[in-house]
Design a protein around this motif. Structure first.
Motif, short mmCIF file in Angstrom:
data_model
loop_
_atom_site.label_atom_id
_atom_site.label_comp_id
_atom_site.label_asym_id
_atom_site.label_seq_id
_atom_site.Cartn_x
_atom_site.Cartn_y
_atom_site.Cartn_z
N ASP A 213 0.83 -1.21 0.00
CA ASP A 213 0.00 0.00 0.00
C ASP A 213 0.87 1.26 0.00
OD1 ASP A 213 -2.37 -1.40 -0.02
OD2 ASP A 213 -2.71 -1.27 2.14
N THR A 214 1.92 1.24 0.80
CA THR A 214 2.83 2.39 0.86
C THR A 214 3.41 2.68 -0.51
OG1 THR A 214 3.45 1.90 3.15
CG2 THR A 214 4.96 3.30 1.90
N TYR A 215 3.92 1.64 -1.16
CA TYR A 215 4.51 1.83 -2.49
C TYR A 215 3.47 2.38 -3.47
CZ TYR A 215 5.76 1.00 -7.25
OH TYR A 215 5.96 1.19 -8.59
N ASN A 216 2.30 1.76 -3.51
CA ASN A 216 1.29 2.16 -4.50
C ASN A 216 0.86 3.61 -4.32
OD1 ASN A 216 1.06 -0.24 -5.97
ND2 ASN A 216 -0.34 -1.13 -4.49
N VAL A 217 0.58 4.00 -3.09
CA VAL A 217 0.14 5.38 -2.84
C VAL A 217 1.22 6.38 -3.21
CG1 VAL A 217 -0.46 7.03 -1.01
CG2 VAL A 217 -1.53 4.77 -1.05
N LEU A 218 2.44 6.12 -2.76
CA LEU A 218 3.53 7.06 -3.04
C LEU A 218 3.89 7.07 -4.52
CD1 LEU A 218 5.83 6.41 0.06
CD2 LEU A 218 4.19 8.26 -0.29
N ALA A 219 3.78 5.93 -5.18
CA ALA A 219 4.06 5.88 -6.62
C ALA A 219 3.05 6.73 -7.39
CB ALA A 219 4.03 4.44 -7.12
N THR A 268 -10.11 5.32 3.74
CA THR A 268 -9.34 4.09 3.91
C THR A 268 -8.84 3.97 5.35
OG1 THR A 268 -7.13 5.01 3.48
CG2 THR A 268 -8.48 4.44 1.56
N ALA A 269 -8.17 2.86 5.63
CA ALA A 269 -7.60 2.64 6.96
C ALA A 269 -6.45 3.60 7.25
CB ALA A 269 -7.11 1.20 7.07
N TYR A 270 -6.00 4.31 6.23
CA TYR A 270 -4.87 5.22 6.39
C TYR A 270 -5.31 6.69 6.53
CZ TYR A 270 -2.53 1.03 4.66
OH TYR A 270 -2.08 -0.25 4.49
N ARG A 271 -6.58 6.91 6.87
CA ARG A 271 -7.11 8.29 6.93
C ARG A 271 -6.33 9.16 7.92
NH1 ARG A 271 -10.71 4.90 9.45
NH2 ARG A 271 -11.82 4.61 7.49
N ASP A 272 -5.83 8.55 9.00
CA ASP A 272 -5.11 9.34 10.01
C ASP A 272 -3.74 9.82 9.54
OD1 ASP A 272 -7.24 8.98 11.71
OD2 ASP A 272 -6.35 7.29 12.78
N LEU A 273 -3.28 9.30 8.39
CA LEU A 273 -1.95 9.67 7.90
C LEU A 273 -1.98 10.93 7.03
CD1 LEU A 273 -0.46 6.20 6.86
CD2 LEU A 273 -0.49 7.30 9.10
N ILE A 274 -3.17 11.39 6.67
CA ILE A 274 -3.27 12.57 5.81
C ILE A 274 -2.63 13.76 6.51
CG2 ILE A 274 -4.86 14.18 4.68
CD1 ILE A 274 -6.85 11.87 4.43
N PRO A 275 -1.62 14.38 5.89
CA PRO A 275 -0.93 15.51 6.53
C PRO A 275 -1.89 16.65 6.83
CG PRO A 275 0.30 14.72 4.62
CD PRO A 275 -1.04 14.06 4.58
N LYS A 276 -1.80 17.17 8.05
CA LYS A 276 -2.67 18.29 8.46
C LYS A 276 -2.13 19.61 7.92
CE LYS A 276 -5.43 15.75 11.01
NZ LYS A 276 -4.83 14.43 10.74
N SER A 277 -0.82 19.72 7.85
CA SER A 277 -0.23 20.96 7.33
C SER A 277 1.06 20.63 6.59
CB SER A 277 0.08 21.93 8.47
OG SER A 277 0.96 21.35 9.41
N ALA A 278 1.08 20.94 5.32
CA ALA A 278 2.27 20.70 4.50
C ALA A 278 2.55 21.95 3.69
CB ALA A 278 2.06 19.50 3.58
N GLU A 279 3.82 22.32 3.60
CA GLU A 279 4.19 23.55 2.91
C GLU A 279 4.02 23.44 1.40
OE1 GLU A 279 8.08 24.74 4.04
OE2 GLU A 279 7.57 24.98 6.17
N ASN A 280 4.21 22.24 0.88
CA ASN A 280 4.07 22.02 -0.56
C ASN A 280 3.83 20.55 -0.83
OD1 ASN A 280 6.72 20.70 -0.50
ND2 ASN A 280 7.54 22.79 -0.28
N ASP A 281 3.70 20.19 -2.08
CA ASP A 281 3.37 18.81 -2.45
C ASP A 281 4.44 17.82 -2.00
OD1 ASP A 281 0.97 19.56 -3.56
OD2 ASP A 281 1.75 19.66 -5.61
N ILE A 282 5.70 18.18 -2.19
CA ILE A 282 6.79 17.27 -1.80
C ILE A 282 6.78 17.05 -0.29
CG2 ILE A 282 9.31 17.09 -1.57
CD1 ILE A 282 8.32 16.23 -4.26
N GLY A 291 4.43 8.65 7.82
CA GLY A 291 3.26 8.07 8.47
C GLY A 291 3.12 6.59 8.15
N PHE A 292 3.33 6.22 6.89
CA PHE A 292 3.27 4.81 6.50
C PHE A 292 4.34 4.00 7.24
CE2 PHE A 292 0.83 5.90 2.54
CZ PHE A 292 -0.17 4.96 2.70
N GLU A 293 5.51 4.60 7.44
CA GLU A 293 6.57 3.89 8.15
C GLU A 293 6.15 3.61 9.60
OE1 GLU A 293 10.93 5.29 9.07
OE2 GLU A 293 10.88 4.26 7.12
N ARG A 294 5.45 4.54 10.21
CA ARG A 294 4.95 4.31 11.57
C ARG A 294 3.93 3.18 11.60
NH1 ARG A 294 4.98 10.02 11.50
NH2 ARG A 294 2.71 10.11 11.18
N VAL A 295 3.05 3.14 10.61
CA VAL A 295 2.07 2.05 10.53
C VAL A 295 2.78 0.71 10.37
CG1 VAL A 295 0.18 1.06 9.19
CG2 VAL A 295 0.25 3.52 9.60
#
Length: 353
Positions: A213-219, A268-282, A291-295
């Motif tokens: 899942d981590t690979y697919n989402v990040l890809a 999805t089960a990963y809803r809690d991983l959505i960044p609350k504040s990010a300066e940019n896309d990267i 977040g995926f690494e913590r899961v």
């Protein structure tokens, strides 16, 4: 690397996994290593840990590259032992491909940046390739006279098409991270396929599924960042076994903005991983990756609740991969005289206690 194995051998493998987990270095021990004045002192301190044998063959002058190479060879040998004790479990065999992709990434990135054979050779350890009979594959890419020849040398292998696509993205976008995403595609296809070859226990499925899942989402997100077409992005997906489903990934592909794509994880089960504040896309992608690494780490820790399972062996190997990544970071930090607090802040958590 598949063998017939007795049940007692499999039990021995899980006992070994628990023993190895118990010997992993604490945060305090890692800090002591990071406080070394130089590489020579670091190696001396590391020889007082379980890595004594791994470092025994190192020759002076010591370098961070030499230390990392010795540790990675130790990891590969330990992994091979686990595969044997597991009876050649498909999922453990599949993770072996990760070492091959590691070398190929180093080579292709290096060739793309104009690095010479002499510059790349110290960064490569071929122990994994030797164990699985794939040495020629990596050596051909390594000795290629230039980037294009290195990419061409992989044609006909499972990495060929992905290497070609990565090269095209790199030439257009100038982002070497393309090699990580595209070459990992071959690894995750192999990992996904391994889950069909046997009936994995639930703890194994949970560990593997978060990796895929981590690979697919990040890809998908990185492909969107590079401006790839929907079809090119869809071709990167390597999944048929995870619970997240292809529908969510397709919705991520169909939306226009990266932030919108990340928002699709809310169902999805990963809803809690959505960044609350990010300066940019990267920054958003990097936060999501953390977040995926913590899961993944929580899944690894949970797998030890049941004893004498293949999941114990896989979990310990993944913890060992993280520990060696940390030790390599410490070696590089000590060599570059980076402050101890900055080295420690960069390390992944590795001890589920």
């Amino acid at each position: 690397m598949a063998n017939k194995v007795s049940i007692p051998s499999k039990i021995f493998g899980t006992v070994l996994a628990h023993s190895m987990r118990g010997k992993m270095l604490s945060r305090t021990e890692l800090q002591t290593l990071a406080e070394s004045r130089d590489i020579e002192e670091l190696v001396t301190r590391m020889k007082n840990t379980i890595y004594l044998d791994a470092l025994a063959k190192l020759t002076k002058p010591y370098t961070a590259e030499k230390v990392e190479g010795a540790l990675r060879e130790h990891l590969v040998n330990t992994h091979a032992k686990m595969v044997t004790l597991s009876g050649g479990a498909g999922v453990l065999n599949a993770y072996f491909v990760k070492y091959i992709t590691w070398n190929l990434k180093i080579i292709l990135k290096g060739k793309a940046l104009g690095r010479t054979y002499e510059e790349l050779l110290p960064k490569i350890n071929l122990r994994a390739e030797e164990l699985v009979g794939r040495r020629d594959l990596v050596v051909k890419a390594l000795v290629a006279k230039d980037f294009d020849e290195a990419v061409a040398s992989l044609q006909g292998s499972e990495f060929g098409e992905d290497a070609r696509k990565a090269a095209a993205v790199y030439k257009e976008k100038g982002d070497v991270r393309a090699f990580d995403t595209f070459l990992d595609h071959a690894f995750y296809k192999s990992l996904d396929k391994s889950m069909f070859g046997e009936s994995p226990l639930q703890d194994v499925q949970k560990i593997v599924s978060v990796d895929i899942d981590t690979y697919n989402v990040l890809a998908v997100l990185r492909a969107k960042y590079w401006g790839l077409s929907a079809q090119e992005t869809s071709d990167l997906i390597a999944t048929t076994t995870t619970k997240m489903g292809r529908d969510t990934l397709q919705k991520m592909i169909n939306v226009e903005r990266i932030q919108e794509a990340i928002g699709e994880l809310s169902n999805t089960a990963y809803r809690d991983l959505i960044p609350k504040s990010a300066e940019n896309d990267i920054d958003a992608i990097m936060q999501l990756e953390e977040g995926f690494e913590r899961v993944s780490f929580r899944r690894i820790a949970a797998s030890y609740r049941t004893v004498f399972t293949l999941g114990n062996m896989l979990a310990t190997l993944k913890l060992m991969m993280l520990e060696i990544r940390n030790l390599a970071a410490i070696a590089a930090g000590v060599e570059q005289r980076i402050p101890v607090d900055k080295i420690m802040a960069s390390l992944a958590k590795t001890t589920p206690q």
